[in-house]
Write an enzyme that holds these catalytic residues in place. Structure first.
Site, PDB file in Angstrom:
ATOM      1  N   LYS A 266       0.866  -1.183   0.000  1.00 36.53           N
ATOM      2  CA  LYS A 266       0.000   0.000   0.000  1.00 36.53           C
ATOM      3  C   LYS A 266       0.902   1.233   0.000  1.00 36.53           C
ATOM      4  O   LYS A 266       1.972   1.218   0.613  1.00 36.53           O
ATOM      5  CB  LYS A 266      -0.882   0.007   1.259  1.00 36.53           C
ATOM      6  CG  LYS A 266      -1.731   1.270   1.432  1.00 36.53           C
ATOM      7  CD  LYS A 266      -2.778   1.439   0.344  1.00 36.53           C
ATOM      8  CE  LYS A 266      -3.517   2.783   0.453  1.00 36.53           C
ATOM      9  NZ  LYS A 266      -4.445   2.995  -0.687  1.00 36.53           N
TER      10      LYS A 266
ATOM     11  N   CYS B 242      -2.453   9.696  -6.769  1.00 31.99           N
ATOM     12  CA  CYS B 242      -3.583   9.447  -5.867  1.00 31.99           C
ATOM     13  C   CYS B 242      -4.678  10.483  -6.118  1.00 31.99           C
ATOM     14  O   CYS B 242      -4.443  11.677  -5.949  1.00 31.99           O
ATOM     15  CB  CYS B 242      -3.177   9.499  -4.402  1.00 31.99           C
ATOM     16  SG  CYS B 242      -4.634   9.229  -3.355  1.00 31.99           S
TER      17      CYS B 242
HETATM   18  C1  DHB Z   1      -5.538   5.933  -3.039  1.00 30.67           C
HETATM   19  C2  DHB Z   1      -6.039   5.734  -4.287  1.00 30.67           C
HETATM   20  C3  DHB Z   1      -5.184   5.734  -5.335  1.00 30.67           C
HETATM   21  O1  DHB Z   1      -5.621   5.513  -6.592  1.00 30.67           O
HETATM   22  C4  DHB Z   1      -3.838   5.960  -5.123  1.00 30.67           C
HETATM   23  O2  DHB Z   1      -2.976   5.985  -6.134  1.00 30.67           O
HETATM   24  C5  DHB Z   1      -3.351   6.147  -3.887  1.00 30.67           C
HETATM   25  C6  DHB Z   1      -4.213   6.133  -2.840  1.00 30.67           C
HETATM   26  C7  DHB Z   1      -6.389   5.967  -1.887  1.00 30.67           C
HETATM   27  O3  DHB Z   1      -7.460   6.558  -1.973  1.00 30.67           O
HETATM   28  O4  DHB Z   1      -5.970   5.446  -0.842  1.00 30.67           O
END
Ligand code: DHB
Length: 308
Positions: free
Chosen positions: A43, A129
């Site tokens: 993550k 993000c």
């Molecule tokens: C999240 C979503 C994404 O597409 C990303 O690249 C990083 C984080 C999110 O909302 O956590």
């Protein structure tokens, strides 16, 4: 075989998770390690842990998914400690560490920590993000992206790639590729979710953050993902490899990503819906297509898309 290489690292399989799916903690990451996947990415880690946006914040639909997670993660140190532990227990494997700061300063702090650590894997800087209120997707601003990468490569000497949002205009492909070609990137990853879609059911939005706006993944986005993989494959220095992400539900979808130029293929929405057994299913489907066509390795058809 569906073996592949990214930079100097070899992977037993060209499939892995997409950042955000099955990678929040050691328990989820271990399930990916123990699946047919070639590797994992964590993550996206920020300097401090984050609880993310209010729930519900992820919703599956018939054709894909919408999410506005807001970068919930256990913080940089958690993932680095685990990656360093895995380097000892799995010395033959290479894993990916996804990162981004909540500010430019934080991004440099994170990358300097990676540079100074014993981490010997591959870093994926998330420039895309779409879900943190008030924070634009970095990679839609070419000047900010170029300045950021200039500063990063002044001190960062380990393998680094960037996770990109989809682009939708030929001029933007040209401009973005011109920027990326100035740097010793190991890879780019196309694509993150299509930002800020809206899914409605029963007269209502389906996720709480941002009044329902969120990143779209899954079947909806395959044509956009393939276009981005191939547009950059044609424009980038051959030393910059491409990870293909978006709309991979089957071995045929993965075959198409590789045909467009991908050296590795990530599963997001499909992995979320189906769980880590998806890696074995899709690998077998890809192998069956390769067998039928007489392709022995992914190099035999990578980038070899035919034109009319
Ligand atoms: C999240 C979503 C994404 O597409 C990303 O690249 C990083 C984080 C999110 O909302 O956590």
């Amino acid at each position: 075989t569906t073996k592949t290489k990214i930079g100097n690292s070899e992977f037993r399989n060209c499939f892995m998770n997409a950042a955000g799916v099955y990678c929040y903690d050691k328990n989820e990451l271990e399930q990916v390690i123990n699946s047919a996947a070639g590797t994992f990415v964590t993550k996206t880690a920020t300097l401090q842990s984050r609880s993310g946006n209010p729930e519900p914040r992820y919703h599956d639909t018939a054709l894909g998914s919408i999410n506005s997670m807001g970068l919930p993660n256990l913080g940089f140190d958690y993932y680095l400690d685990y990656l360093l532990e895995l380097q000892k227990t799995h010395p033959d494997r290479t894993f990916f560490f996804s990162l981004v700061g909540m500010s430019t300063e934080d991004t440099h702090t994170l990358l300097k920590k990676v540079q100074e650590s014993d981490f010997n894997g591959i870093t994926e800087l998330n420039l895309s993000c779409p879900n943190v209120p008030g924070k634009p997707q970095i990679a839609y601003d070419m000047e900010t992206t170029e300045n950021l990468l200039t500063d990063i490569f002044s001190y960062f000497k380990k393998p680094l790639g960037v996770k990109l949002p989809p682009y939708f205009d030929i001029v933007h492909f040209d401009q973005a590729a011109t920027v990326f070609n100035k740097f010793p990137l190991t890879f780019i990853n196309c694509v993150n979710s299509i930002g800020n879609g809206l899914v409605i059911e029963d007269e209502s939005v389906v996720i709480k953050p941002k009044n329902g706006f969120g990143g779209i993944g899954g079947e909806y986005i395959k044509p956009t993902a393939l276009a981005n993989v191939h547009a950059f494959y044609k424009r980038l220095n051959p030393s910059i490899q491409i990870i293909g992400t978006g709309g991979v539900l089957t071995g045929q979808d993965a075959f198409e990503h590789i045909l467009c130029g991908a050296s590795m293929v990530q599963l997001g929405t499909t992995l979320h819906k189906e769980g880590p057994s998806a890696f074995e299913r899709i690998t077998n489907e890809l192998k069956a297509i390769m067998d039928k066509k007489g392709y022995k390795t992914i190099e035999d058809f990578k980038g070899k898309l035919k034109y009319l």
